[in-house]
Scaffold this motif. Structure first.
Motif: not given
Length: 159
Positions: A64-92
């Motif tokens: 992966p490129t640096d952009a690929d790596k940063e993209g996946v990190r940001m995706l996981m961070a955004s799921l932890g912030q925006l996941f539609p199920c609030k209970l799942c979000r807190r657990h994540l």
């Protein structure tokens, strides 16, 4: 993310062998489509999310490129912030901060696939569901697909 995506036989604790992909869509909740529609919104959301995350990991670049790596990190961070199920979000959020899991493994396709499997197993344990072996070959057979539908067909535009 409080749900599992593997086949119904695995959910019942049975040992499952993974066959070569035949191109058929995955069946959630068994062969009976009605059983899937009976699942809660949270369960359906979790299964679809896990399928997406495992497929993303399986198709992630080996180098992966640096952009690929940063993209996946940001995706996981955004799921932890925006996941539609609030209970799942807190657990994540808690799971992503757990030092036992460690940071998102972005070094290669295999590293991310195994890390995603470990994250999924953490959630499975929390939900009293069976763990799935994080074996690269089994993960690839389940999620590394050839998306023929995504290829441009000569003389035809769009999906």
């Amino acid at each position: 993310l409080g749900a599992t995506a593997p086949a119904a036989s695995q959910q019942q604790g049975a040992v499952e062998t993974v066959a070569k992909d035949d191109g058929a869509p995955l069946q959630y909740g068994g062969a009976d489509a009605d059983s899937y529609s009976q699942l809660s919104w949270r369960e359906q959301l979790g299964r679809h999310t896990w399928f997406y995350l495992h497929t993303l990991a399986a198709t992630y670049p080996q180098f992966p490129t640096d952009a690929d790596k940063e993209g996946v990190r940001m995706l996981m961070a955004s799921l932890g912030q925006l996941f539609p199920c609030k209970l799942c979000r807190r657990h994540l959020q808690g799971n992503l901060a757990d030092p036992k899991l460690g940071p998102v493994a972005v070094e290669s396709r295999e590293a991310l696939s195994v890390w995603m499997c470990k994250l999924h197993n953490t959630v499975n344990v929390q939900n009293n569901k069976p763990e799935f072996p994080c074996d690269q070959v089994k993960l690839d057979l389940m999620y590394l697909k050839n998306c023929n539908e995504c290829k441009k067909v000569r003389g035809r535009r769009g999906p």
